[in-house]
Design an enzyme around this catalytic site. Structure first.
Site, PDB file in Angstrom:
ATOM      1  N   GLU A 245       7.531 -22.092   7.157  1.00 44.61           N
ATOM      2  CA  GLU A 245       7.967 -21.255   8.273  1.00 44.61           C
ATOM      3  C   GLU A 245       9.096 -21.883   9.086  1.00 44.61           C
ATOM      4  O   GLU A 245       9.734 -21.219   9.904  1.00 44.61           O
ATOM      5  CB  GLU A 245       6.800 -20.906   9.190  1.00 44.61           C
TER       6      GLU A 245
ATOM      7  N   GLU B  43       0.802  -1.223   0.000  1.00 45.73           N
ATOM      8  CA  GLU B  43       0.000   0.000   0.000  1.00 45.73           C
ATOM      9  C   GLU B  43       0.837   1.277   0.000  1.00 45.73           C
ATOM     10  O   GLU B  43       0.303   2.372  -0.161  1.00 45.73           O
ATOM     11  CB  GLU B  43      -0.946  -0.009   1.205  1.00 45.73           C
TER      12      GLU B  43
END
Length: 270
Positions: A112, A81
């Site tokens: 992960e 953004e």
């Protein structure tokens, strides 16, 4: 060092399946109201991080977020953004997730747990000592994030951590730990809820304050936003109307002529 995994402690609410819909929502909302006050306590550490980031950005540095699962996705969301909101190049704030872009939409098994992969991912972007790495993990014990922070520190790079378990491994590793204790989740262990909300609030604070500090905001306006659709062109036009005290048509003409709110305002004041 042992630490308490608050994110794994039992919910304050029992027998969720027996609640009616309104009660479920009311109880969730009650828990959510605890988030802002928990985030407030982290402001001194967030302040330190933003000030360090601003120094490095002026030298061409970048901000990297690393995380897995929800935490990784939130970092990518914040990074994605920055260009449309502040007109910054995509490569200045970068979100990396364990498992790569596939993991944005679909979980990648065991991604992960890859302790060395974060550094590999960071190196692919030619990371330098002017950059900052922020590890995000609600549990604070994600191997991908731990490994990335450790390797960044070994290479003289400033590190920060955002976690919901005070005293967690990533908080002990990071130069600037941001520890947000929101308490147990409404749904036990579901860190996409309060923990994720708190992370989003902190990420908003970090990136927005940074962009203000480095001059990407004027007054309270997004003067460097990308004019990528009619709504944003209209918003930019109104910013110029207000800033120069001119009518809509004149403001729109200035915006189209100069291509950005900031440049239009500068031209109108010249």
């Amino acid at each position: 060092m042992d630490y308490k995994k608050i994110t794994e402690t039992p919910s304050n609410h029992e027998n969720l399946e027996l609640m009616d819909t309104q009660t479920i929502l009311q109880k969730m909302n009650e828990e959510d109201q605890k988030v802002a006050s928990a985030v407030k306590k982290t402001i001194p550490q967030v302040t330190k991080l933003v000030d360090e980031l601003a120094k490095r950005f002026e030298m061409g540095g970048r901000l990297f977020y690393i995380g897995a699962g929800t935490s990784g996705r939130l970092g990518i969301l914040d990074a994605s953004e920055i260009p449309p909101t502040f007109g910054m190049p995509h490569e200045r704030v970068i979100g990396l997730i364990a498992g790569g872009d596939t993991a944005i939409r679909k979980a990648v098994e065991n991604a992960e747990d890859a302790t060395k992969q974060a550094w590999v991912d960071l190196m692919a972007h030619d990371i330098t000592k002017n950059d900052v790495v922020v590890g995000i993990a609600a549990s604070g014990s994600t191997p991908y994030v731990i490994g990335g922070l450790e390797d960044a520190k070994k290479n003289g790079i400033l590190t920060a951590a955002i976690t919901n378990n005070p005293g967690a491994p990533i908080a002990r590793i990071a130069d600037i730990p941001i520890e947000i204790n929101v308490g147990p989740e409404f749904l036990t262990g579901s860190t996409r809820m309060k923990s994720g909300t708190s992370q989003k609030l902190v990420l908003n604070m970090i990136s927005t304050a940074l962009m203000i500090k480095i001059g990407r905001v004027k007054g309270n306006k997004m003067v460097n936003m990308q004019l990528s659709n009619d709504k944003l062109v209209d918003r930019g036009t109104r910013y110029i109307m207000e800033g120069l005290n001119i009518d809509y048509k004149e403001a729109e003409k200035l915006l189209k002529e100069h291509g950005s709110v900031k440049l239009a305002l500068d031209a109108g004041r010249a």
